[in-house]
Enzyme design. Structure first.
Site, PDB file in Angstrom:
ATOM      1  N   GLU A  41     -10.009   5.435  -2.640  1.00 50.15           N
ATOM      2  CA  GLU A  41      -9.990   4.781  -1.226  1.00 50.15           C
ATOM      3  C   GLU A  41      -8.811   5.132  -0.483  1.00 50.15           C
ATOM      4  O   GLU A  41      -7.825   5.676  -0.768  1.00 50.15           O
ATOM      5  CB  GLU A  41     -10.326   3.089  -1.320  1.00 50.15           C
ATOM      6  CG  GLU A  41      -9.334   2.319  -2.217  1.00 50.15           C
ATOM      7  CD  GLU A  41      -9.535   0.864  -2.290  1.00 50.15           C
ATOM      8  OE1 GLU A  41     -10.461   0.393  -1.777  1.00 50.15           O
ATOM      9  OE2 GLU A  41      -8.826   0.291  -3.008  1.00 50.15           O
ATOM     10  N   ASP A  78      -1.666  -2.724   2.429  1.00 50.62           N
ATOM     11  CA  ASP A  78      -1.911  -1.575   3.088  1.00 50.62           C
ATOM     12  C   ASP A  78      -1.195  -1.362   4.196  1.00 50.62           C
ATOM     13  O   ASP A  78      -1.520  -1.044   5.254  1.00 50.62           O
ATOM     14  CB  ASP A  78      -3.392  -1.818   3.634  1.00 50.62           C
ATOM     15  CG  ASP A  78      -4.360  -2.630   2.493  1.00 50.62           C
ATOM     16  OD1 ASP A  78      -4.140  -2.076   1.380  1.00 50.62           O
ATOM     17  OD2 ASP A  78      -5.048  -3.399   2.730  1.00 50.62           O
TER      18      ASP A  78
END
Ligand code: FUB
Length: 453
Positions: free
Chosen positions: A209, A34
């Protein structure tokens, strides 16, 4: 509002050189995921999640497990510094300290401070069984800490994957994933909402997401991981306003071939070139919740749309010839006769080796691998190859083409252990060149790295 200094604050100031590199994956001593990249004061800072194998007190051995955050920085995208832990689940007042749920974070700068946003499982309140995820903020005077955590998460929102975007006029926007993709304006204090959240609805059907919002040439790019087929690809929309309406434009990166279910990214401009940071599961091929951060260049068409990015091993930047050049992070190779394998499956962080094999023992064509952008500089004499071969054979290194100038030639003896062979260079290119490494004799040679000093 009360504030709490993180226990890791002192460690955050330490500049620890790490096993990180310009080749993919870039973070080589930890799992990382991420990645949110930003440029502050001429350095690229990457704020990733930190995947860890589940410890004894975390029951879900098959799920994401994250207890803290590190920050990494570089001024050339080749040499990276790990600034250590900046926020830890044990030192955030509102976080359940055994939830291991410190998922994708982000950070940005405003009014002299750095604001680090992170999601995590909240401590249940009295009478509550499960409190869900909050999104909290930690504040620092520098991009690498010490960060001071707010006592409570941001009011009025919950969910994961916060991204903080600051427009050219200084207005901050927070976008995140929680009952779909949401966006809201923040107050100037960066800690409270300044508008009702609105859903970003002009996105295709399917799971989404990890939103990341950036601006280029007056266009707002709303980008996100999206499950179009089996797992997450990266996709994007464009608009002339930060809160939309947006128009869906397509994919940035296809779903991973290594079957990493997630991907999560950021896009940043550094020294005139745009880069896509993302993650795959390079060091953990059989468990895709232990991921690794990668970076590749990203390019735009004249109308602002994005040229899809194909992930590379080579990554970005120029590799110094005097370093141990990991040719297994190649630019291109002979698909049939060169394989890439872990040095040792027991510890994948030791990296990979290049396996040259020629079962026919005929050299109708060279068996080759190419590694782009090596800076030879000046004033070096010797070439060293770390290799291993029971059968023995010959490895040649050439510059710029399979039949380009011979730089070094290594006679590899038949030995059962790894060894480093040093020879005088056959020719000494100067400046930046692509390397071709060829096996021209023998039928099986493993190469770890090559170096020129
Ligand atoms: O890292 C945990 C979660 O996986 C992130 O929050 C998502 O975006 C996905 O990458």
């Amino acid at each position: 509002m009360n504030i709490t200094r993180t226990a890791a604050a002192a460690a955050a100031l330490m500049m620890t050189a790490v096993a990180a590199s310009a080749q993919n994956p870039i973070i080589r001593d930890n799992f990382s995921a991420d990645p949110s990249a930003h440029v502050f004061d001429g350095r690229v800072y990457v704020y990733p999640s930190h995947d860890i194998p589940a410890p004894y007190d975390y029951a879900r051995k098959d799920w994401f497990c994250m207890a803290d955050y590190h920050v990494y920085s570089s001024d050339n995208l080749v040499d990276w510094v790990d600034h250590g832990v900046i926020v830890d689940q044990k030192s955030v007042p509102w976080v359940n300290s055994t939830s291991y749920s410190m998922w994708a974070p982000d950070c940005n700068y405003k009014n002299g401070k750095y604001y680090f946003y992170f999601p995590a499982g909240q401590k249940p309140k009295p009478g509550q069984r499960f409190a869900g995820n909050g999104i909290g903020v930690a504040v620092s005077d520098t991009p690498y800490g010490p960060f001071v955590c707010q006592e409570e998460p941001i009011k009025g929102i919950g969910g994961i994957d916060p991204c903080i975007f600051i427009d050219d006029d200084g207005t901050p926007y927070l976008t995140w994933s929680g009952r779909g993709l949401q966006i809201a304006r923040l107050k100037d204090n960066m800690l409270e909402l300044d508008s009702e959240p609105v859903a970003v609805s002009e996105v295709p059907d399917g799971f989404k997401e990890g939103p990341y919002l950036f601006k280029r040439n007056g266009i707002y790019y709303y980008t996100f991981p999206w499950v179009e087929k089996d797992r997450e690809c990266l996709a994007y929309c464009m608009s002339d306003k930060p809160m939309g309406p947006y128009v869906f434009k397509g994919k940035i990166m296809e779903q991973s071939e290594t079957e990493c279910w997630t991907n999560h990214h950021s896009v940043v401009e550094f020294k005139g070139q745009w880069y896509l940071f993302y993650h795959h599961n390079d060091y953990s091929p059989y468990f895709d919740k232990n991921r690794s951060v990668c970076v590749d260049e990203i390019h735009f068409n004249p109308d602002g749309t994005i040229v899809p990015v194909v992930p590379t091993f080579r990554g970005v930047g120029i590799t110094p010839a005097h370093s141990n050049i990991q040719i297994d992070r190649y630019s291109d190779k002979d698909e049939a006769k060169v394989d890439i394998e872990f040095l040792r499956d027991e510890n994948t962080f030791e990296g990979w080796k290049t396996v040259f094999h020629n079962t026919a023992s005929e050299y109708k064509e060279p068996i080759w691998i190419r590694y782009d952008r090596v800076d030879f500089g000046k004033g070096w004499d010797n070439a060293t190859l770390r290799c291993h071969s029971l059968a023995g054979g010959k490895i040649e290194v050439r510059a710029d083409a399979i039949d380009g100038p011979l730089v070094a030639e290594f006679k590899v003896g038949g030995v059962s252990s790894w060894n480093e062979i040093t020879v005088k260079a056959s020719s000494k290119p100067e400046g930046v060149h692509d390397l071709f490494v060829l096996m021209t004799e023998g039928n099986h040679i493993d190469v770890d790295w090559v170096s020129f000093k």
